[in-house]
Design a protein around this motif. Structure first.
Motif, PDB file in Angstrom:
ATOM      1  N   VAL A 219       0.867  -1.170   0.000  1.00 55.60           N
ATOM      2  CA  VAL A 219       0.000   0.000   0.000  1.00 55.60           C
ATOM      3  C   VAL A 219       0.901   1.216   0.000  1.00 55.60           C
ATOM      4  CG1 VAL A 219      -1.781   1.271   1.240  1.00 55.60           C
ATOM      5  CG2 VAL A 219      -1.825  -1.220   1.210  1.00 55.60           C
ATOM      6  N   ARG A 220       0.923   1.936  -1.105  1.00 53.46           N
ATOM      7  CA  ARG A 220       1.854   3.048  -1.291  1.00 53.46           C
ATOM      8  C   ARG A 220       1.209   4.405  -1.057  1.00 53.46           C
ATOM      9  NH1 ARG A 220       6.229   0.391  -3.016  1.00 53.46           N
ATOM     10  NH2 ARG A 220       5.893  -1.476  -4.232  1.00 53.46           N
ATOM     11  N   ALA A 221      -0.091   4.420  -0.743  1.00 54.42           N
ATOM     12  CA  ALA A 221      -0.789   5.669  -0.444  1.00 54.42           C
ATOM     13  C   ALA A 221      -1.986   5.343   0.438  1.00 54.42           C
ATOM     14  CB  ALA A 221      -1.258   6.350  -1.716  1.00 54.42           C
ATOM     15  N   CYS A 222      -2.215   6.170   1.438  1.00 58.69           N
ATOM     16  CA  CYS A 222      -3.359   5.968   2.326  1.00 58.69           C
ATOM     17  C   CYS A 222      -4.072   7.302   2.514  1.00 58.69           C
ATOM     18  CB  CYS A 222      -2.898   5.420   3.668  1.00 58.69           C
ATOM     19  SG  CYS A 222      -1.958   6.620   4.643  1.00 58.69           S
ATOM     20  N   VAL A 223      -5.149   7.302   3.273  1.00 56.14           N
ATOM     21  CA  VAL A 223      -5.889   8.544   3.490  1.00 56.14           C
ATOM     22  C   VAL A 223      -5.069   9.560   4.272  1.00 56.14           C
ATOM     23  CG1 VAL A 223      -8.146   7.464   3.271  1.00 56.14           C
ATOM     24  CG2 VAL A 223      -7.080   7.593   5.503  1.00 56.14           C
ATOM     25  N   SER A 224      -4.052   9.113   4.985  1.00 53.10           N
ATOM     26  CA  SER A 224      -3.210  10.038   5.748  1.00 53.10           C
ATOM     27  C   SER A 224      -2.201  10.778   4.870  1.00 53.10           C
ATOM     28  CB  SER A 224      -2.449   9.290   6.843  1.00 53.10           C
ATOM     29  OG  SER A 224      -3.340   8.730   7.760  1.00 53.10           O
ATOM     30  N   CYS A 225      -1.820  10.221   3.733  1.00 51.02           N
ATOM     31  CA  CYS A 225      -0.782  10.856   2.926  1.00 51.02           C
ATOM     32  C   CYS A 225      -1.209  11.200   1.504  1.00 51.02           C
ATOM     33  CB  CYS A 225       0.483   9.999   2.909  1.00 51.02           C
ATOM     34  SG  CYS A 225       0.306   8.418   2.080  1.00 51.02           S
ATOM     35  N   SER A 226      -2.489  11.029   1.183  1.00 52.92           N
ATOM     36  CA  SER A 226      -2.981  11.442  -0.129  1.00 52.92           C
ATOM     37  C   SER A 226      -4.476  11.714  -0.051  1.00 52.92           C
ATOM     38  CB  SER A 226      -2.699  10.365  -1.170  1.00 52.92           C
ATOM     39  OG  SER A 226      -3.436   9.203  -0.874  1.00 52.92           O
ATOM     40  N   ALA A 227      -4.970  12.441  -1.018  1.00 53.62           N
ATOM     41  CA  ALA A 227      -6.396  12.758  -1.059  1.00 53.62           C
ATOM     42  C   ALA A 227      -7.208  11.493  -1.327  1.00 53.62           C
ATOM     43  CB  ALA A 227      -6.662  13.784  -2.146  1.00 53.62           C
ATOM     44  N   ASN A 228      -8.374  11.371  -0.726  1.00 51.52           N
ATOM     45  CA  ASN A 228      -9.220  10.190  -0.910  1.00 51.52           C
ATOM     46  C   ASN A 228      -9.491   9.887  -2.372  1.00 51.52           C
ATOM     47  OD1 ASN A 228      -9.437   9.704   1.804  1.00 51.52           O
ATOM     48  ND2 ASN A 228     -11.375  10.774   2.033  1.00 51.52           N
TER      49      ASN A 228
END
Length: 51
Positions: free
Chosen positions: A26-35
């Protein structure tokens, strides 16, 4: 406990099932990118990691 490979934030198993790449990363989550852009950011970061 799963975590975002980019920022280290905790993520749920359900989130992993939906947004992980073919390697289970998982290279992006809600903490580090826009939904709205999680899938796109994840694909971009996966390409960059392979380069």
């Amino acid at each position: 406990m799963p975590k975002c490979d980019h920022c280290g934030a905790h993520i749920s198993e359900r989130f992993v099932r939906v947004f992980a790449d073919e390697d289970g990363q998982v290279r992006a989550c809600v903490s580090c990118s826009a939904n709205a852009g999680i899938a796109e950011v994840a694909r971009q970061r996966a390409r960059e990691a392979r380069a």
